[in-house]
Design an enzyme around this catalytic site. Sequence first.
Site, PDB file in Angstrom:
ATOM      1  N   PHE A 157      38.868 -68.257  22.699  1.00 43.33           N
ATOM      2  CA  PHE A 157      39.727 -67.075  22.757  1.00 43.33           C
ATOM      3  C   PHE A 157      39.971 -66.604  24.191  1.00 43.33           C
ATOM      4  CE2 PHE A 157      37.259 -67.036  18.807  1.00 43.33           C
ATOM      5  CZ  PHE A 157      38.294 -67.147  17.896  1.00 43.33           C
ATOM      6  N   ARG A 159      41.387 -65.710  27.813  1.00 44.23           N
ATOM      7  CA  ARG A 159      42.701 -65.399  28.374  1.00 44.23           C
ATOM      8  C   ARG A 159      42.757 -65.943  29.781  1.00 44.23           C
ATOM      9  NH1 ARG A 159      41.446 -59.324  28.620  1.00 44.23           N
ATOM     10  NH2 ARG A 159      39.469 -60.342  29.059  1.00 44.23           N
ATOM     11  N   ASN A 216      45.952 -65.153  17.478  1.00 49.38           N
ATOM     12  CA  ASN A 216      47.121 -65.204  18.364  1.00 49.38           C
ATOM     13  C   ASN A 216      48.382 -64.680  17.669  1.00 49.38           C
ATOM     14  OD1 ASN A 216      45.731 -66.032  20.580  1.00 49.38           O
ATOM     15  ND2 ASN A 216      46.601 -68.090  20.696  1.00 49.38           N
ATOM     16  N   CYS A 268      50.273 -70.588  24.949  1.00 49.89           N
ATOM     17  CA  CYS A 268      49.546 -70.358  23.697  1.00 49.89           C
ATOM     18  C   CYS A 268      50.340 -69.576  22.655  1.00 49.89           C
ATOM     19  CB  CYS A 268      48.246 -69.633  24.003  1.00 49.89           C
ATOM     20  SG  CYS A 268      47.236 -70.541  25.174  1.00 49.89           S
TER      21      CYS A 268
HETATM   22  C1  UGA Z   1      46.256 -65.799  24.746  1.00 49.75           C
HETATM   23  C2  UGA Z   1      45.247 -64.949  23.975  1.00 49.75           C
HETATM   24  O1  UGA Z   1      45.268 -63.612  24.456  1.00 49.75           O
HETATM   25  C3  UGA Z   1      43.836 -65.525  24.141  1.00 49.75           C
HETATM   26  O2  UGA Z   1      42.919 -64.775  23.362  1.00 49.75           O
HETATM   27  C4  UGA Z   1      43.850 -66.974  23.657  1.00 49.75           C
HETATM   28  O3  UGA Z   1      42.582 -67.591  23.839  1.00 49.75           O
HETATM   29  C5  UGA Z   1      44.876 -67.759  24.461  1.00 49.75           C
HETATM   30  O4  UGA Z   1      46.171 -67.160  24.299  1.00 49.75           O
HETATM   31  C6  UGA Z   1      44.889 -69.161  23.947  1.00 49.75           C
HETATM   32  O5  UGA Z   1      45.309 -69.371  22.811  1.00 49.75           O
HETATM   33  O6  UGA Z   1      44.389 -70.063  24.637  1.00 49.75           O
HETATM   34  P1  UGA Z   1      46.956 -66.024  27.321  1.00 49.75           P
HETATM   35  O7  UGA Z   1      47.994 -66.996  26.861  1.00 49.75           O
HETATM   36  O8  UGA Z   1      46.111 -66.331  28.507  1.00 49.75           O
HETATM   37  O9  UGA Z   1      45.936 -65.713  26.121  1.00 49.75           O
HETATM   38  O10 UGA Z   1      47.742 -64.688  27.653  1.00 49.75           O
HETATM   39  P2  UGA Z   1      47.779 -63.185  27.107  1.00 49.75           P
HETATM   40  O11 UGA Z   1      46.981 -62.322  27.985  1.00 49.75           O
HETATM   41  O12 UGA Z   1      47.500 -63.152  25.659  1.00 49.75           O
HETATM   42  O13 UGA Z   1      49.313 -62.855  27.344  1.00 49.75           O
HETATM   43  C7  UGA Z   1      50.315 -63.583  26.639  1.00 49.75           C
HETATM   44  C8  UGA Z   1      51.687 -63.059  26.974  1.00 49.75           C
HETATM   45  O14 UGA Z   1      51.886 -61.786  26.373  1.00 49.75           O
HETATM   46  C9  UGA Z   1      51.973 -62.877  28.463  1.00 49.75           C
HETATM   47  O15 UGA Z   1      53.270 -63.392  28.733  1.00 49.75           O
HETATM   48  C10 UGA Z   1      51.931 -61.375  28.663  1.00 49.75           C
HETATM   49  O16 UGA Z   1      52.765 -60.960  29.706  1.00 49.75           O
HETATM   50  C11 UGA Z   1      52.438 -60.878  27.315  1.00 49.75           C
HETATM   51  N1  UGA Z   1      51.974 -59.528  26.953  1.00 49.75           N
HETATM   52  C12 UGA Z   1      50.649 -59.271  26.785  1.00 49.75           C
HETATM   53  C13 UGA Z   1      52.904 -58.517  26.743  1.00 49.75           C
HETATM   54  O17 UGA Z   1      54.130 -58.732  26.888  1.00 49.75           O
HETATM   55  N2  UGA Z   1      52.466 -57.268  26.390  1.00 49.75           N
HETATM   56  C14 UGA Z   1      51.162 -56.995  26.214  1.00 49.75           C
HETATM   57  O18 UGA Z   1      50.840 -55.835  25.883  1.00 49.75           O
HETATM   58  C15 UGA Z   1      50.226 -58.013  26.437  1.00 49.75           C
END
Ligand code: UGA
Length: 441
Positions: A157, A159, A216, A268
Site C-alpha cells: 500500500f 505511496r 485503490n 496505480c
Molecule cells: C497509490 C495509493 O495511494 C497507495 O496506497 C498504493 O500503494 C499505490 O497507489 C499503489 O497501488 O502502488 P500513489 O500512486 O503513489 O499511491 O499516489 P497517491 O498519493 O495515491 O496519488 C495518486 C494521484 O491522486 C496523484 O495524481 C495525486 O495528485 C492525486 N490526488 C491525491 C488528488 O488529486 N487528490 C487527493 O486528494 C489525493
Amino acid sequence: MSTERPKLSVIGTGYLGATHAVCMVELGYDVIGLDVDEEKIGRLKKGEVPFFEPGLPELLTKHANSGRLRFTTSYEEVAEFADVHFVCVGTPQKKGEYSADLRYVEAAFTSLAPHLTRKSLVVGKSTVPAGTAARMEKLMRSLTPCKDVELAWNPEFLREGFAVEDTLRPDRLVFGVHSDWAEQQIRAAFAPVIEAGTPVIVTDFATAELVKVAANSFLATKISFINAMAEVCEATGADVTQLAQAIGHDARIGHRFLRSGLGFGGGCLPKDIRAFIARAGELGVDQAVSFLREVDEINLRRRARTLELGLDLIDGTYRGTRIAVLGAAFKPNSDDIRDSPALDVAASIGRRGGDVVIYDPQAIENARRVHPELIYVESLDEALTGADVTMVLTEWDEFCSMDPAAIGPKVAQRNIVDGRNVLDPVQWRKAGWRYRALGRP
Ligand code: UGA
C-alpha cells in the site's frame, strides 16, 4: 530454514521492489534484489537509486557496504540465497485494453520456480486481478523441482513520495496464505513491523488480491467525488475547497484524499480501477463496479476542463501563445510521469499549437523521453519568463509558495490556472493576476 530471520529476495527493483529491498535491510534482514534490467542493477550496485524517492538514497548508502544487501540479475543466485522471495514486478495496463498486463508477473514466477530446490515461500506483492495468485501457485508448482514450495499474497500500500515511511511503518499488513507454515514464514519476514504493533489481517488469496484493488478504487472514488462536486460548484458559483474543508470535518468523511483539482494519475490508481472493471466483467459482476467507469470519466474530464480554463484567459486559442506548465510528475515528491495529468494537459496544449515550456523539479528527464516535442527548462524562472498563461499542474512546494507580486514582472501576461487548488485567489488577484481554478470562483 529458520523462522527467526529468513533471508529475503526481492524480484523486480522498480519503485516498489527497490524500496522494499532497502527497507528490509534497514529492518535487519539480509536481502538480495533481482531485476532483468542490467542497467538498473548496475546503478543499484553502485549505490544509486534509479528514480526519485525521498529518503531512499540515504538508506541505500547506509546499507550499501553492510554486506547485507546485494543485487543480481541471476535467478539461480536468488533461489540459492533466499528463503522468502518477494515478487514486486509491475502490472501495467495492456495497450488498448482495460485489463492488466501480467507478463512480468508470469515471467518472474516462470524464471524463479525451476531454481527453487528447497522449501521456500514465494510472496506476490504486485497488484493483480483476483484469481492470479491461485494461477501462479499452479504455474509455480508445475515448474519447481521442490514440491514443498508455497505461495502467499501480500499486497503493498505504499505511496510514492512516502515509500520509505510506508514500508517501515505501514498502516496494516495483509497476508493471503494457504497454510500455517506460510503464515509463520511471512510473519517471520515482517517480524519487526509486527512487533511494532502493525495490524495483521490474514486472508485467503482472493481476499488479499481484492483488498488492494478495493483500497485503490475507494481512494480514486473519493478524489472523483470531490472533483464531481467541483463541477457542481462551478455551475453554482460555490467554492469546492471550502466545501471539502467543511465536509471533511465530519470524521466519517475526513479531509484526506479530498483535494480537488486536476485529478489522479500515476502508475496505480488509473490502471487499477480499469483492471478491476475488466476483471469484474470476466467474473460476471460488472454492475458491481460500473461506478468506477464514472470515476474514471470524472477524472479525465478534469484534464479537458483545465485546458478550457487556460483558453478562457487567452481569447480561445493556444496558437501563438507561450504557456508555462509548472509540474510534469503525476504528483509532487516524485519523478514518475506515468499517466501524469500535468503532462497530459501539457501535451494537449502543444497539439493545439501552444508553445509549452515545462518545469518540474524532478521529472524533466522522464517527461522528455515520452514527449520530446515539448520544451523543458531547468528553473521556475525560465519557465515563467514571457509566459502568456502560467499553469500549476503538480503541487510542488516551490510552486505553492510563489509570490504573485514578485513573479508578476517576469511573465508576459498575468494569467494563472491553479490546477491543484493550492494558491490563494485573493492574494493573486490583488497582485493583478487573472486567476482560474477548478471548482472555485
Ligand atoms: C497509490 C495509493 O495511494 C497507495 O496506497 C498504493 O500503494 C499505490 O497507489 C499503489 O497501488 O502502488 P500513489 O500512486 O503513489 O499511491 O499516489 P497517491 O498519493 O495515491 O496519488 C495518486 C494521484 O491522486 C496523484 O495524481 C495525486 O495528485 C492525486 N490526488 C491525491 C488528488 O488529486 N487528490 C487527493 O486528494 C489525493
